[in-house]
Scaffold this motif. Sequence first.
Motif, PDB file in Angstrom:
ATOM      1  N   VAL A   1       0.869  -1.173   0.000  1.00  0.00           N
ATOM      2  CA  VAL A   1       0.000   0.000   0.000  1.00  0.00           C
ATOM      3  C   VAL A   1       0.909   1.227   0.000  1.00  0.00           C
ATOM      4  CG1 VAL A   1      -1.792   1.298   1.203  1.00  0.00           C
ATOM      5  CG2 VAL A   1      -1.785  -1.192   1.314  1.00  0.00           C
ATOM      6  N   SER A   2       0.801   2.036  -1.027  1.00  0.00           N
ATOM      7  CA  SER A   2       1.566   3.277  -1.103  1.00  0.00           C
ATOM      8  C   SER A   2       0.614   4.443  -0.891  1.00  0.00           C
ATOM      9  CB  SER A   2       2.242   3.414  -2.468  1.00  0.00           C
ATOM     10  OG  SER A   2       3.172   2.384  -2.662  1.00  0.00           O
ATOM     11  N   PHE A   3       1.078   5.425  -0.151  1.00  0.00           N
ATOM     12  CA  PHE A   3       0.264   6.598   0.141  1.00  0.00           C
ATOM     13  C   PHE A   3       0.677   7.698  -0.830  1.00  0.00           C
ATOM     14  CE2 PHE A   3       0.627   4.018   3.921  1.00  0.00           C
ATOM     15  CZ  PHE A   3      -0.693   3.883   4.301  1.00  0.00           C
ATOM     16  N   SER A   4      -0.057   7.784  -1.959  1.00  0.00           N
ATOM     17  CA  SER A   4       0.346   8.684  -3.040  1.00  0.00           C
ATOM     18  C   SER A   4      -0.123  10.118  -2.839  1.00  0.00           C
ATOM     19  CB  SER A   4      -0.164   8.155  -4.379  1.00  0.00           C
ATOM     20  OG  SER A   4      -1.572   8.065  -4.364  1.00  0.00           O
ATOM     21  N   GLU A   5      -1.221  10.313  -2.150  1.00  0.00           N
ATOM     22  CA  GLU A   5      -1.772  11.656  -1.920  1.00  0.00           C
ATOM     23  C   GLU A   5      -2.233  11.749  -0.474  1.00  0.00           C
ATOM     24  OE1 GLU A   5      -2.136  14.267  -4.025  1.00  0.00           O
ATOM     25  OE2 GLU A   5      -1.202  13.182  -5.696  1.00  0.00           O
ATOM     26  N   PRO A   6      -1.979  12.868   0.179  1.00  0.00           N
ATOM     27  CA  PRO A   6      -2.489  13.018   1.548  1.00  0.00           C
ATOM     28  C   PRO A   6      -4.013  13.155   1.532  1.00  0.00           C
ATOM     29  CG  PRO A   6      -1.482  15.060   0.814  1.00  0.00           C
ATOM     30  CD  PRO A   6      -1.231  14.047  -0.255  1.00  0.00           C
ATOM     31  N   ILE A   7      -4.626  12.653   2.583  1.00  0.00           N
ATOM     32  CA  ILE A   7      -6.068  12.807   2.762  1.00  0.00           C
ATOM     33  C   ILE A   7      -6.241  13.732   3.954  1.00  0.00           C
ATOM     34  CG2 ILE A   7      -8.231  11.617   3.240  1.00  0.00           C
ATOM     35  CD1 ILE A   7      -6.963   9.087   2.015  1.00  0.00           C
ATOM     36  N   ARG A   8      -6.873  14.858   3.733  1.00  0.00           N
ATOM     37  CA  ARG A   8      -6.891  15.940   4.713  1.00  0.00           C
ATOM     38  C   ARG A   8      -8.124  15.907   5.625  1.00  0.00           C
ATOM     39  NH1 ARG A   8      -2.314  17.870   3.346  1.00  0.00           N
ATOM     40  NH2 ARG A   8      -1.798  18.537   1.244  1.00  0.00           N
ATOM     41  N   LEU A   9      -7.957  16.564   6.751  1.00  0.00           N
ATOM     42  CA  LEU A   9      -9.053  16.754   7.694  1.00  0.00           C
ATOM     43  C   LEU A   9     -10.262  17.319   6.953  1.00  0.00           C
ATOM     44  CD1 LEU A   9     -10.120  16.898  10.637  1.00  0.00           C
ATOM     45  CD2 LEU A   9      -9.129  19.188  10.764  1.00  0.00           C
ATOM     46  N   GLY A  10     -11.422  16.721   7.149  1.00  0.00           N
ATOM     47  CA  GLY A  10     -12.647  17.174   6.505  1.00  0.00           C
ATOM     48  C   GLY A  10     -12.920  16.519   5.167  1.00  0.00           C
ATOM     49  N   ASN A  11     -11.911  15.843   4.587  1.00  0.00           N
ATOM     50  CA  ASN A  11     -12.138  15.141   3.315  1.00  0.00           C
ATOM     51  C   ASN A  11     -13.101  13.981   3.513  1.00  0.00           C
ATOM     52  OD1 ASN A  11      -8.852  15.235   1.639  1.00  0.00           O
ATOM     53  ND2 ASN A  11     -10.383  16.831   1.871  1.00  0.00           N
ATOM     54  N   ILE A  12     -13.751  13.612   2.437  1.00  0.00           N
ATOM     55  CA  ILE A  12     -14.575  12.416   2.397  1.00  0.00           C
ATOM     56  C   ILE A  12     -13.728  11.332   1.737  1.00  0.00           C
ATOM     57  CG2 ILE A  12     -16.700  11.373   1.523  1.00  0.00           C
ATOM     58  CD1 ILE A  12     -17.036  13.666   3.635  1.00  0.00           C
ATOM     59  N   VAL A  13     -13.624  10.185   2.392  1.00  0.00           N
ATOM     60  CA  VAL A  13     -12.846   9.060   1.873  1.00  0.00           C
ATOM     61  C   VAL A  13     -13.840   8.018   1.360  1.00  0.00           C
ATOM     62  CG1 VAL A  13     -11.152   7.275   2.418  1.00  0.00           C
ATOM     63  CG2 VAL A  13     -11.048   9.485   3.587  1.00  0.00           C
ATOM     64  N   THR A  14     -13.694   7.644   0.097  1.00  0.00           N
ATOM     65  CA  THR A  14     -14.556   6.632  -0.496  1.00  0.00           C
ATOM     66  C   THR A  14     -13.705   5.451  -0.915  1.00  0.00           C
ATOM     67  OG1 THR A  14     -16.064   8.336  -1.295  1.00  0.00           O
ATOM     68  CG2 THR A  14     -16.255   6.161  -2.311  1.00  0.00           C
ATOM     69  N   MET A  15     -14.123   4.273  -0.474  1.00  0.00           N
ATOM     70  CA  MET A  15     -13.425   3.039  -0.806  1.00  0.00           C
ATOM     71  C   MET A  15     -14.361   2.135  -1.593  1.00  0.00           C
ATOM     72  SD  MET A  15     -11.908   2.917   2.953  1.00  0.00           S
ATOM     73  CE  MET A  15     -13.299   3.939   3.352  1.00  0.00           C
ATOM     74  N   LYS A  16     -13.851   1.595  -2.696  1.00  0.00           N
ATOM     75  CA  LYS A  16     -14.614   0.663  -3.518  1.00  0.00           C
ATOM     76  C   LYS A  16     -13.859  -0.665  -3.522  1.00  0.00           C
ATOM     77  CE  LYS A  16     -14.984   0.122  -8.230  1.00  0.00           C
ATOM     78  NZ  LYS A  16     -15.090   0.600  -9.593  1.00  0.00           N
ATOM     79  N   ALA A  17     -14.512  -1.728  -3.069  1.00  0.00           N
ATOM     80  CA  ALA A  17     -13.870  -3.033  -2.974  1.00  0.00           C
ATOM     81  C   ALA A  17     -14.695  -4.079  -3.717  1.00  0.00           C
ATOM     82  CB  ALA A  17     -13.718  -3.436  -1.510  1.00  0.00           C
ATOM     83  N   GLN A  18     -13.987  -5.087  -4.256  1.00  0.00           N
ATOM     84  CA  GLN A  18     -14.663  -6.173  -4.955  1.00  0.00           C
ATOM     85  C   GLN A  18     -13.754  -7.389  -4.984  1.00  0.00           C
ATOM     86  OE1 GLN A  18     -16.868  -5.086  -8.497  1.00  0.00           O
ATOM     87  NE2 GLN A  18     -16.058  -6.877  -9.561  1.00  0.00           N
ATOM     88  N   VAL A  19     -14.336  -8.565  -4.796  1.00  0.00           N
ATOM     89  CA  VAL A  19     -13.577  -9.808  -4.886  1.00  0.00           C
ATOM     90  C   VAL A  19     -13.164 -10.012  -6.338  1.00  0.00           C
ATOM     91  CG1 VAL A  19     -13.666 -12.323  -4.606  1.00  0.00           C
ATOM     92  CG2 VAL A  19     -14.724 -10.845  -2.893  1.00  0.00           C
ATOM     93  N   THR A  20     -11.882 -10.325  -6.544  1.00  0.00           N
ATOM     94  CA  THR A  20     -11.367 -10.535  -7.899  1.00  0.00           C
ATOM     95  C   THR A  20     -11.300 -12.004  -8.274  1.00  0.00           C
ATOM     96  OG1 THR A  20      -9.084 -10.579  -7.119  1.00  0.00           O
ATOM     97  CG2 THR A  20      -9.976  -8.436  -7.812  1.00  0.00           C
ATOM     98  N   ARG A  21     -11.003 -12.852  -7.257  1.00  0.00           N
ATOM     99  CA  ARG A  21     -10.899 -14.293  -7.499  1.00  0.00           C
ATOM    100  C   ARG A  21     -10.950 -15.018  -6.163  1.00  0.00           C
ATOM    101  NH1 ARG A  21      -6.966 -17.082 -11.969  1.00  0.00           N
ATOM    102  NH2 ARG A  21      -7.744 -19.204 -11.736  1.00  0.00           N
ATOM    103  N   ALA A  22     -11.408 -16.261  -6.200  1.00  0.00           N
ATOM    104  CA  ALA A  22     -11.466 -17.086  -4.999  1.00  0.00           C
ATOM    105  C   ALA A  22     -10.672 -18.362  -5.221  1.00  0.00           C
ATOM    106  CB  ALA A  22     -12.911 -17.422  -4.652  1.00  0.00           C
ATOM    107  N   PHE A  23     -10.023 -18.820  -4.170  1.00  0.00           N
ATOM    108  CA  PHE A  23      -9.247 -20.060  -4.185  1.00  0.00           C
ATOM    109  C   PHE A  23      -9.648 -20.853  -2.945  1.00  0.00           C
ATOM    110  CE2 PHE A  23      -6.683 -16.604  -5.893  1.00  0.00           C
ATOM    111  CZ  PHE A  23      -6.270 -17.098  -7.114  1.00  0.00           C
ATOM    112  N   ASN A  24     -10.139 -22.038  -3.094  1.00  0.00           N
ATOM    113  CA  ASN A  24     -10.502 -22.901  -1.953  1.00  0.00           C
ATOM    114  C   ASN A  24     -11.228 -22.106  -0.862  1.00  0.00           C
ATOM    115  OD1 ASN A  24      -9.275 -25.078  -3.292  1.00  0.00           O
ATOM    116  ND2 ASN A  24      -7.297 -24.562  -2.393  1.00  0.00           N
TER     117      ASN A  24
END
Length: 174
Positions: free
Chosen positions: A62-85
């Motif tokens: 995980v690289s932190f490319s841009e600072p996220i500032r006080l008061g910002n809204i953080v949106t995370m989008k996650a999805q399963v890419t593949r499953a193994f056993n």
Amino acid sequence: MLKPKLARDSHTIMTEMVLPNDTNTLNNLMGGRLLHFMDIAAAIAAQKHSNRTVVTASVDNVSFSEPIRLGNIVTMKAQVTRAFNSSMEVFIEVWAEDIPAGVRVSTNSAYYTFVAVDQNGRPIEVPAVVPESDEEKARFDSALRRRQLRLVLAGRMQPQEATELRALLLGESA
């Protein structure tokens, strides 16, 4: 054998506001707090796919490319890419938004691995993933290489056994 599920069925969006207690002395979101948010969003996606309790097995770089500032809204989008056993790879993307300024920037992305567990904490089988879009198919196809790399780095697979990696790096047929 469990019935396969569409990748999009695990799609999860989580939104948080950066509050003073989440920040460092520069008024930026602390990295550990962001990782906490990301872990929750990715775990929800894995649970949606497996219909099981899940535990975090690994987090790729995980690289932190841009600072996220006080008061910002953080949106995370996650999805399963593949499953193994019993394990699932989840891709997560993060954006920070300064709503009053009308600015939205991509800040992070990572791959998480989760293991589905039963009531006793033992790994349990999960459904296969069915990718539909070109992006889903590309992530699905490359997931086995990422998995083999994780296993080699963890000492759980010998490099010569990593057929997908060997094919990619050495041009050998898998």
